[in-house]
Enzyme design. Structure first.
Site, PDB file in Angstrom:
ATOM      1  N   ILE A 133       0.927  -1.177  -0.067  1.00 35.32           N
ATOM      2  CA  ILE A 133      -0.090   0.120   0.199  1.00 35.32           C
ATOM      3  C   ILE A 133       1.083   1.240  -0.087  1.00 35.32           C
ATOM      4  CG2 ILE A 133      -1.778   1.335   1.354  1.00 35.32           C
ATOM      5  CD1 ILE A 133      -2.115  -1.365   2.831  1.00 35.32           C
ATOM      6  N   SER A 168       4.886  -1.539   3.926  1.00 38.05           N
ATOM      7  CA  SER A 168       5.046  -2.829   4.584  1.00 38.05           C
ATOM      8  C   SER A 168       5.252  -3.668   3.356  1.00 38.05           C
ATOM      9  CB  SER A 168       3.755  -3.150   5.319  1.00 38.05           C
ATOM     10  OG  SER A 168       3.527  -2.287   6.436  1.00 38.05           O
ATOM     11  N   GLU A 253     -10.001  -2.348   5.184  1.00 34.40           N
ATOM     12  CA  GLU A 253      -8.625  -2.458   5.778  1.00 34.40           C
ATOM     13  C   GLU A 253      -8.804  -2.488   7.367  1.00 34.40           C
ATOM     14  OE1 GLU A 253      -6.217   0.946   4.328  1.00 34.40           O
ATOM     15  OE2 GLU A 253      -4.741   0.366   5.836  1.00 34.40           O
TER      16      GLU A 253
HETATM   17  C1  LIG Z   1       3.043  -1.197  11.457  1.00 31.31           C
HETATM   18  C2  LIG Z   1       2.748  -0.052  10.417  1.00 31.31           C
HETATM   19  C3  LIG Z   1       2.286  -0.699   9.132  1.00 31.31           C
HETATM   20  C4  LIG Z   1       2.003   0.372   8.339  1.00 31.31           C
HETATM   21  N1  LIG Z   1       2.136  -0.031   6.677  1.00 31.31           N
HETATM   22  C5  LIG Z   1       2.006   1.063   5.818  1.00 31.31           C
HETATM   23  C6  LIG Z   1       1.823   0.506   4.540  1.00 31.31           C
HETATM   24  O1  LIG Z   1       1.948  -0.566   4.072  1.00 31.31           O
HETATM   25  N2  LIG Z   1       1.470   1.510   3.674  1.00 31.31           N
HETATM   26  C7  LIG Z   1       1.389   2.864   4.094  1.00 31.31           C
HETATM   27  O2  LIG Z   1       1.041   3.680   3.245  1.00 31.31           O
HETATM   28  N3  LIG Z   1       1.387   3.247   5.394  1.00 31.31           N
HETATM   29  C8  LIG Z   1       1.704   2.407   6.329  1.00 31.31           C
HETATM   30  N4  LIG Z   1       1.824   2.711   7.637  1.00 31.31           N
HETATM   31  C9  LIG Z   1       1.577   4.138   7.964  1.00 31.31           C
HETATM   32  C10 LIG Z   1       0.273   4.415   8.668  1.00 31.31           C
HETATM   33  O3  LIG Z   1      -0.788   4.384   7.817  1.00 31.31           O
HETATM   34  C11 LIG Z   1       0.498   5.857   9.371  1.00 31.31           C
HETATM   35  O4  LIG Z   1       1.384   5.642  10.348  1.00 31.31           O
HETATM   36  C12 LIG Z   1      -0.635   6.318  10.122  1.00 31.31           C
HETATM   37  O5  LIG Z   1      -1.591   6.410   9.114  1.00 31.31           O
HETATM   38  C13 LIG Z   1      -0.349   7.537  10.648  1.00 31.31           C
HETATM   39  O6  LIG Z   1       0.476   8.673  10.040  1.00 31.31           O
HETATM   40  P1  LIG Z   1       1.752   9.070  10.753  1.00 31.31           P
HETATM   41  O7  LIG Z   1       2.510   8.048  11.099  1.00 31.31           O
HETATM   42  O8  LIG Z   1       2.082  10.124   9.594  1.00 31.31           O
HETATM   43  O9  LIG Z   1       1.312  10.046  12.166  1.00 31.31           O
HETATM   44  P2  LIG Z   1       0.430  11.458  12.004  1.00 31.31           P
HETATM   45  O10 LIG Z   1      -0.534  11.675  10.914  1.00 31.31           O
HETATM   46  O11 LIG Z   1       1.514  12.558  11.713  1.00 31.31           O
HETATM   47  O12 LIG Z   1       0.102  11.655  13.520  1.00 31.31           O
HETATM   48  C14 LIG Z   1       0.671  12.015  14.581  1.00 31.31           C
HETATM   49  C15 LIG Z   1      -0.175  11.978  15.655  1.00 31.31           C
HETATM   50  O13 LIG Z   1      -1.157  12.977  15.401  1.00 31.31           O
HETATM   51  C16 LIG Z   1      -2.552  12.466  15.794  1.00 31.31           C
HETATM   52  N5  LIG Z   1      -3.415  13.087  14.853  1.00 31.31           N
HETATM   53  C17 LIG Z   1      -3.073  13.323  13.329  1.00 31.31           C
HETATM   54  N6  LIG Z   1      -4.380  13.636  12.788  1.00 31.31           N
HETATM   55  C18 LIG Z   1      -5.433  13.870  13.788  1.00 31.31           C
HETATM   56  C19 LIG Z   1      -6.699  14.522  13.777  1.00 31.31           C
HETATM   57  N7  LIG Z   1      -7.072  14.630  13.079  1.00 31.31           N
HETATM   58  N8  LIG Z   1      -7.210  14.421  15.108  1.00 31.31           N
HETATM   59  C20 LIG Z   1      -6.624  13.893  16.308  1.00 31.31           C
HETATM   60  N9  LIG Z   1      -5.297  13.642  16.341  1.00 31.31           N
HETATM   61  C21 LIG Z   1      -4.696  13.525  15.036  1.00 31.31           C
HETATM   62  C22 LIG Z   1      -2.376  11.164  15.511  1.00 31.31           C
HETATM   63  O14 LIG Z   1      -3.343  10.364  16.113  1.00 31.31           O
HETATM   64  C23 LIG Z   1      -1.020  10.720  15.895  1.00 31.31           C
HETATM   65  O15 LIG Z   1      -1.026  10.347  17.414  1.00 31.31           O
HETATM   66  C24 LIG Z   1       2.191   1.782   8.666  1.00 31.31           C
HETATM   67  C25 LIG Z   1       2.186   2.230  10.083  1.00 31.31           C
HETATM   68  C26 LIG Z   1       2.508   1.061  10.894  1.00 31.31           C
HETATM   69  C27 LIG Z   1       2.694   1.583  12.241  1.00 31.31           C
END
Ligand SMILES: Cc1cc2nc3c(=O)[nH]c(=O)nc-3n(C[C@H](O)[C@H](O)[C@H](O)COP(=O)(O)OP(=O)(O)OC[C@H]3O[C@@H](n4cnc5c(N)ncnc54)[C@H](O)[C@@H]3O)c2cc1C
Length: 384
Positions: A133, A168, A253
């Site tokens: 993804i 991933s 998902e």
């Molecule tokens: C094990 C694992 C596998 C993954 N695999 C994939 C993959 O295969 N492909 C892929 O594309 N992505 C993947 N991801 C990424 C995952 O989708 C993102 O980590 C997730 O969407 C959060 O985005 P971010 O890490 O940029 O955090 P951010 O979006 O920057 O968030 C940081 C913090 O701010 C909070 N926050 C953000 N927006 C809001 C809001 N509107 N209201 C309240 N709080 C908020 C969040 O809850 C979090 O605590 C993976 C992540 C993990 C941990």
């Protein structure tokens, strides 16, 4: 406040599926007895075993909901739910085909061209074609509308430039769905101008860089695309419809049993250890009660998907409560482990506990963070 939108009807006649459940259990028992896998935690993300995937495919347990004309098995979402629940409960190594089977195939069926369907669906159903993804980017996770990967129109297709992160399995997958901006961001319509592309991960211009996780394992990647050519035939759906398409993947998902069973093998192993003086036993009843509720909720979403009903908010509830439960299993196991009195039988159990603790932070992040899902649920209830 309207809680009804959150609660699809639980599917009827659950007993109808018992024989399928027994069949999967018998197969898994044989695999365990022959040592073809050892139960693990979070195996749907980390335990990549193409041979095991192919052995499931040979039994018709991958691509179950893909129509027969595209090489699948034309079975229901509920039947798929039963099979996936058993595989996860056993801690089986299912990562290789998981993403392709869970959300790529339904998206292809919904938005793919005939050429795309014939090319990918039979290969997915035979356990031979694996997907990643490509949504998240270094500054774009929860807020996907801010993706910066750009797709520029060229003769016969598009050139994609940008960086995806936390991808991933990209180093082992054949292709991924990349979300990219095809027209400039408009402050008044942030979700417009996004499109999805099917990108072959062996294409020129792709650099897949490993990200090593806390466990020391490699399953994440950074995928850098430098003017990667994607032919028009590999655009998924319509240009500009990326947001609508991506959000339609979310019910698939977020609602499945992988959102509450990632650590079930640990709970099962803990139950066995209970007789050997492990205090985990005190919590097993409470945790099993939570798992049972989640089983019904997740099954209800499978029923809703089968009936073609909207289920994204219900899916958010499953993920919200389910990932908290699988994390609590890891924590209870860790707190109850007597590290000073380890027997040889207990060594594997301790390894499972340690792995679950290190994998735990990812449970509530992947597929939408807890805070973001709370927002989805609050909106559904009319609280926002
Ligand atoms: C094990 C694992 C596998 C993954 N695999 C994939 C993959 O295969 N492909 C892929 O594309 N992505 C993947 N991801 C990424 C995952 O989708 C993102 O980590 C997730 O969407 C959060 O985005 P971010 O890490 O940029 O955090 P951010 O979006 O920057 O968030 C940081 C913090 O701010 C909070 N926050 C953000 N927006 C809001 C809001 N509107 N209201 C309240 N709080 C908020 C969040 O809850 C979090 O605590 C993976 C992540 C993990 C941990």
């Amino acid at each position: 406040m309207n809680p009804n939108g959150l609660l699809p009807r639980v599917f009827d006649d659950a007993d109808r599926y018992d024989s399928l459940r027994r069949e999967v259990r018998a197969f898994l028992r044989e695999c365990l007895d022959s040592g073809s896998f050892t139960p693990g935690v979070d195996t749907w993300l980390t335990d990549w075993d193409p041979q095991f995937s192919r052995s499931l495919a040979a039994r018709g347990w991958i691509g179950m909901t893909i129509p027969v004309e595209y090489g699948g098995h034309g079975r229901s979402h509920v039947e798929r739910f039963v099979v996936t629940e058993e595989l996860l409960a056993a801690g089986a190594p299912v990562a290789a085909h998981w993403i392709a089977d869970r959300q790529i195939a339904p998206s292809l069926m919904r938005f793919g061209t005939e050429e795309q369907k014939h090319r990918y669906l039979p290969a997915i159903a035979s356990g031979e074609c694996y997907f990643g993804i490509g949504m998240s980017e270094p500054d774009s996770g929860s807020d996907l509308a801010s993706v910066r990967t750009k797709a520029v129109r060229v003769a016969g297709g598009w050139r994609l430039t940008g960086t995806k992160v936390w991808t991933s399995g990209a180093h082992r997958a054949d292709a991924f769905f990349a979300l990219a901006r095809t027209s400039p961001k408009d402050a008044a319509a942030r979700h417009a101008g996004l499109s999805q592309f099917i990108v072959d991960l062996r294409s020129d211009g792709i650099d897949i860089r490993p990200i090593i996780s806390m466990t020391g394992n490699h399953h994440f990647n950074e995928v850098v695309m430098d003017a990667v050519f994607v032919a028009d035939t590999m655009v998924l759906g319509n240009i500009g419809d990326g947001w609508r398409q991506v959000t339609s993947e979310l019910a698939f998902e977020r609602s499945g049993p992988e959102r509450f069973l990632s650590t079930f093998a640990l709970l099962a192993a803990g139950a066995e250890q209970a007789g050997a003086g492990c205090r985990f036993g005190d919590d097993i009843g409470r945790l099993m009660a939570r798992i049972t509720g989640l089983h019904h909720m997740s099954a209800a979403v499978a029923g809703a998907l089968q009936r073609g009903e909207r289920a994204d908010s219900a899916a958010a509830v499953v993920k919200l409560l389910g990932t908290a439960t699988e994390g609590d299993i890891a924590e209870c196991a860790d707190l109850s482990l007597d590290r000073g009195a380890e027997t040889s039988r207990g060594r594997r159990y301790r390894e499972l506990v340690d792995l679950a603790i290190l994998q735990r932070p990812g449970f509530t992040l992947r597929g939408g963070t807890t805070e973001v899902l709370e927002g989805v649920v609050a909106r559904e209830l009319g609280l926002r």
